[in-house]
Enzyme design. Structure first.
Site, PDB file in Angstrom:
ATOM      1  N   SER A  15       0.843  -1.275  -0.008  1.00  0.00           N
ATOM      2  CA  SER A  15       0.156  -0.018  -0.147  1.00  0.00           C
ATOM      3  C   SER A  15       0.957   1.220   0.007  1.00  0.00           C
ATOM      4  O   SER A  15       2.112   1.211   0.122  1.00  0.00           O
ATOM      5  CB  SER A  15      -0.888  -0.152   1.215  1.00  0.00           C
ATOM      6  N   LEU A  17       3.244   4.444  -0.483  1.00  0.00           N
ATOM      7  CA  LEU A  17       4.349   4.905  -0.878  1.00  0.00           C
ATOM      8  C   LEU A  17       5.067   3.565  -1.341  1.00  0.00           C
ATOM      9  O   LEU A  17       5.386   3.670  -2.661  1.00  0.00           O
ATOM     10  CB  LEU A  17       5.572   5.714   0.111  1.00  0.00           C
ATOM     11  N   CYS A  83      10.194   0.360   2.733  1.00  0.00           N
ATOM     12  CA  CYS A  83       9.208   1.377   2.883  1.00  0.00           C
ATOM     13  C   CYS A  83       8.310   1.184   4.114  1.00  0.00           C
ATOM     14  O   CYS A  83       7.358   1.707   4.377  1.00  0.00           O
ATOM     15  CB  CYS A  83       8.050   1.686   1.725  1.00  0.00           C
ATOM     16  N   TYR A 158       8.471   8.688  16.854  1.00  0.00           N
ATOM     17  CA  TYR A 158       8.683   8.524  15.438  1.00  0.00           C
ATOM     18  C   TYR A 158       9.835   9.275  14.910  1.00  0.00           C
ATOM     19  O   TYR A 158      10.586   8.643  13.872  1.00  0.00           O
ATOM     20  CB  TYR A 158       7.246   9.358  14.856  1.00  0.00           C
ATOM     21  N   LYS A 162      13.073   7.798  12.817  1.00  0.00           N
ATOM     22  CA  LYS A 162      13.248   8.024  11.310  1.00  0.00           C
ATOM     23  C   LYS A 162      14.845   8.721  11.304  1.00  0.00           C
ATOM     24  O   LYS A 162      15.676   8.626  10.548  1.00  0.00           O
ATOM     25  CB  LYS A 162      12.385   8.986  10.883  1.00  0.00           C
TER      26      LYS A 162
END
Length: 252
Positions: A15, A17, A83, A158, A162
């Protein structure tokens, strides 16, 4: 690196990106392994592009056996695009007290450790590939976020996950260079994912208004274009590319 007729795996390919990357790769003649924790999504997208669907948790330390099965089906693995990831927002100290440590750990586990896990397993297999004319045996593209640089209130977990992916780019590229494997990272801004598409039009417009130019949400196909660049441009290595229309996230 020439990618036509090669085999590239995409995590989170069922799903958003990741799916856009799968379709862009298939359009370039790539044999794609679609990896997703959602088995139905993985097999649906894979079937639509003639690829190999693989239901897999990216945090599974024993996922190498599943990769070997994909290699048996589609040939030597020349690329990996990570991803897969989760979002979520929680303050370090909120109305109900401190953030549950398990929530922070889960975000790090899926986003950062999951990315590293798939990278290490893929690289171990790419190193055995026959080199091309440039000595290249493979390429890896990881997905970070502008939150790694502009983390907002409530994004501690988050942003940390990242930020770890951003920090992986250089040491991983340096280490894997001896095998002829490049490592790059794309840090997307605010993209029109299926989740955002469910928001009312006026909310989407309000979000888009914060983006300098173009004054809109990013398209998944634009993300896929940059991933293709990272895979095919043999001189692009150890980079973190912001793809965000010039946006800089405010504190909240």
């Amino acid at each position: 690196m020439q990618i036509a007729q090669t085999h590239i795996a995409v995590t989170g390919g069922g799903s958003g990106l990741g799916e856009a990357v799968v379709r862009a790769l298939a359009g370039r003649g790539v044999q794609v392994t679609v990896i997703d924790r959602n088995a139905e999504a993985a097999h649906r997208v894979a079937a639509s592009v003639g690829g190999h669907g693989l239901a897999l948790d990216v945090t599974d330390e024993a996922a190498g056996a599943a990769l070997d099965g994909a290699i048996a089906a589609k040939g030597p693995l020349r690329g990996l695009v990570n991803c897969a990831g989760i979002g979520g927002a929680s303050r370090i100290v909120g109305r109900e007290g401190p953030m549950p440590l398990a929530d922070f750990a889960r975000t790090i586990q899926v986003n950062l450790i999951g990315t590293f896990n798939m990278m290490r397993l893929a690289a171990a297999r790419m190193q055995t590939n026959a080199p091309d004319a440039d000595g290249a045996r493979g390429a890896i593209v990881n997905t970070a976020s502008v939150a790694a640089f502009d983390g907002q209130i409530g994004q501690a977990a988050y942003a940390a996950s990242k930020g770890g992916i951003v920090s992986l780019a250089l040491p991983a590229a340096r280490e894997l260079a001896r095998f002829g494997i490049r490592v790059n990272t794309v840090a997307p801004g605010i993209f029109l994912t299926p989740l955002l598409a469910e928001l009312p039009a006026e909310v989407q417009a309000g979000i888009a208004a914060s983006i300098p130019f173009p004054n809109r949400l990013g398209a998944a196909s634009e993300f896929a274009d940059v991933v293709l660049l990272c895979l095919t441009n043999s001189y692009l290595n150890a980079e973190v590319i912001r793809l965000d229309g010039g946006v800089r996230l405010p504190p909240r």
